[in-house]
Design an enzyme around this catalytic site. Structure first.
Site, PDB file in Angstrom:
ATOM      1  N   ASN A  16      30.723  42.827  45.308  1.00 22.23           N
ATOM      2  CA  ASN A  16      29.837  42.648  45.928  1.00 22.23           C
ATOM      3  C   ASN A  16      29.399  43.020  47.318  1.00 22.23           C
ATOM      4  O   ASN A  16      28.781  43.169  47.211  1.00 22.23           O
ATOM      5  CB  ASN A  16      29.847  41.091  45.878  1.00 22.23           C
ATOM      6  N   GLU A  38      41.600  37.482  50.038  1.00 27.40           N
ATOM      7  CA  GLU A  38      40.453  36.753  50.864  1.00 27.40           C
ATOM      8  C   GLU A  38      39.584  36.149  49.339  1.00 27.40           C
ATOM      9  O   GLU A  38      39.236  37.419  48.626  1.00 27.40           O
ATOM     10  CB  GLU A  38      39.637  37.715  51.082  1.00 27.40           C
ATOM     11  N   CYS A  46      30.941  35.657  49.001  1.00 25.06           N
ATOM     12  CA  CYS A  46      31.863  34.248  48.784  1.00 25.06           C
ATOM     13  C   CYS A  46      31.196  33.034  49.855  1.00 25.06           C
ATOM     14  O   CYS A  46      31.846  31.748  49.508  1.00 25.06           O
ATOM     15  CB  CYS A  46      33.081  35.014  49.428  1.00 25.06           C
TER      16      CYS A  46
END
Ligand SMILES: NC(=O)c1ccc[n+]([C@@H]2O[C@H](COP(=O)([O-])OP(=O)(O)OC[C@H]3O[C@@H](n4cnc5c(N)ncnc54)[C@H](O)[C@@H]3O)[C@@H](O)[C@H]2O)c1
Length: 536
Positions: free
Chosen positions: A209, A304, A338
């Site tokens: 992304n 992450e 996210c």
């Protein structure tokens, strides 16, 4: 590039440029345009493309190479659902070679003065920003990111690299000096010099992304701290990454210091993450990160991972502000962030008023191709669209209220708010990574906090209220890495600490924290024959 290209007018926004038409395989020839204005795989980037087979090369030992495997991996354009680009399917032997070379290059780089490392990083940042258009073009074609946001991603990445260079020369220029007599029973007979030294080879794995931004957020801290890099880009986003890596090549970094291998996860994924030559893994992505953490050896990990960021709206909230943030925070880049708002928890008494404002804003969103800069663009893949549809159908069966009609064409899903969602629906807990946003009406703030804390994720959350005292109490109660007060969750600015709790990650990012994470502490202790106290 074949000779059959016809000269045409290319319309770019309001500007008209004379150029050559796309040859149908994603390649352009705009060599006469000013530097920085050229298209993907041409001009300064022609070296990275094997024009004969139209496959992008991988980067090893300072050179752009074709894999001996003779195989390639196709990158499907989410909008057209046709193959847009191809990249090399690197073999395990090629990965081994890259690892060996990266290890040797790191040793020399660790002996390069800090200011010189910073100088090269500043140069790479400038080159990256200069070439924002061809790189943004790749982002549009590979991950269907809206055109303007794609340019922003590249520029932000250049700024991140420069900030990292500046921060690095300051924080790595300082160590710690300790004296022994602060610990009971000791005289001042020992001086300890603790300094920060590189880890070695850093394996960087970004998600689709933000392939450029989340690659440089690993590459720049690693390099300023004296490490070498092996980058494994996501398949969707690989060509954007290869262009970005070429900017580092053009900046003149030593060969083998930065390497980029592309290929199938099944062939080189585990091989890379379990490779004995890797001294640190910095990974951003989904659940894959959890399995990587279990398999990786005894090396530092920066993970992450996913999130289910909650937005709690209290009775005294500014509902216009909350609605604007829910729509922008939940649906920007079609919810594929996210830190997207992934669940709204609104007090029942203001829920109708909030939903009216939110739905009015959703009605104004444009839906269509990224080239036209639409707000909602196709999600990254057909399997992703199918997964989102599965969550929507589950919510439908279980009685959620549809605020808009569910509509899908290929990978394009129209924005959808689901009201009256309940805890037995999958969408109450799972990350859709699409333009679908669930809303749960709550009777008390505690109910909202409990829902947030019952999640296996703990990335970010946000609360809307005019009462700062209540906001602080809620922030303290929410088990997430960050809580935003009166704004949607966000990763930036890129120097802020950024971390996920529980299944959302290990360690903390943000420029300063990432630099500190990519070093280890080395102490040298000077032992004096007699105690010595400095008098003047
Ligand atoms: N917390 C954050 O900072 C953050 C930021 C952006 C995205 N994300 C998360 O990323 C996810 C979406 O991104 P995605 O679909 O690219 O995630 P993903 O986990 O599918 O892939 C991430 C990366 O891992 C690679 N990969 C896959 N299998 C591998 C293996 N076995 N070994 C090594 N590498 C492997 C992929 O090629 C890709 O480069 C979402 O869950 C999102 O929340 C988190």
């Amino acid at each position: 590039m074949d000779n059959s290209l016809s000269r045409m007018m290319i319309i770019c926004g309001h500007h008209q440029k004379v150029g050559y038409q796309e040859n149908g395989e994603g390649a352009y020839d705009l060599a006469f345009l000013p530097r920085g204005e050229r298209m993907a795989g041409t001009g300064s980037f022609s070296e990275i493309l094997d024009g004969e087979n139209n496959v992008y090369k991988y980067y090893s030992e300072g050179e752009w190479r074709k894999s001996v495997s003779g195989k390639s991996v196709a990158i499907v354009n989410p909008t057209t659902r046709k193959t847009q680009y191809k990249v090399q399917a690197c073999s395990q032997a090629e990965v081994n070679k890259v690892m060996e070379a990266a290890k040797i290059a790191q040793k020399a780089w660790a002996k390069t003065p800090l200011w010189k490392r910073a100088e090269l990083l500043h140069k790479a940042a400038a080159i990256l920003k200069e070439h924002k258009h061809p790189i943004a073009e790749c982002l549009v074609k590979e991950i269907a990111k809206p055109a303007k946001d794609s340019v922003t991603e590249v520029v932000r990445s250049g700024d991140l690299i420069s900030y990292c260079a500046e921060e690095g020369v300051r924080i790595l220029g300082q160590g710690t000096f300790l004296v022994s007599d602060s610990f009971p029973g000791n005289e001042r007979t020992k001086y300890c010099l603790a300094s920060k030294v590189p880890l070695g080879v850093v394996l960087a794995i970004p998600p689709f992304n933000y392939p450029v931004n989340l690659a440089v957020s690993k590459i720049a801290p690693a390099l300023i701290a004296g490490n070498s890099i092996v980058l494994k880009p996501p398949t969707q986003g690989a060509v954007s990454c290869l262009h970005m890596v070429h900017c580092f090549h053009l900046a003149g970094f030593p060969k083998s210091l930065i390497n980029c291998v592309t290929g199938k996860g099944s062939e080189i994924g585990d091989f890379l993450t379990m490779h004995p030559g890797v001294n640190c893994i910095s990974f951003t992505g989904g659940d894959t990160g959890i399995s990587i953490s279990k398999k990786a050896g005894m090396i530092p990990l920066q993970m992450e991972l996913g999130g289910k960021d909650a937005c709690i709206v209290l009775e005294d909230a500014d509902l216009d502000l909350a609605a604007a943030n829910i729509v922008k925070g939940g649906l920007s880049y079609s919810g594929q962030r996210c830190t997207a708002v992934k669940i709204v928890l609104v007090m029942e008494s203001v829920a109708d008023a909030l939903m009216e404002k939110v739905n009015a804003k959703v009605a104004k969103l444009t839906v269509g191709p990224p080239e036209e800069d639409c707000d909602i663009t196709p999600v990254v893949s057909e399997s992703s669209a199918n997964f989102i549809e599965g969550l929507v159908m589950d919510a439908k069966e279980k009685g959620a209220t549809f605020c808009q009609t569910y509509k899908r064409e290929g990978n394009l899903i129209w924005p959808l708010l689901l009201d009256n969602v309940r805890a037995d629906m999958r969408i109450a807990w799972e990350e859709p990574f699409g333009p679908v946003l669930p809303v749960i009406r709550i009777g008390s703030v505690e109910e909202g906090i409990n829902h947030c804390n019952a999640s296996n994720f703990g990335l970010q959350g946000c609360v809307f209220t005019k009462d700062i005292n209540k906001a602080m109490i809620i922030s303290d109660a929410m088990e997430t890495g960050t809580v935003q007060i009166n704004s949607a969750p966000a990763r930036g600015p890129d120097h802020f600490p950024f971390q996920g709790l529980k299944d959302s990650g290990i360690g903390s990012q943000g420029i300063t924290n990432s630099i500190n994470m990519m070093v280890k502490v080395k102490s040298t202790v000077i032992n004096l024959p007699t105690a010595s106290y400095t008098m003047g």
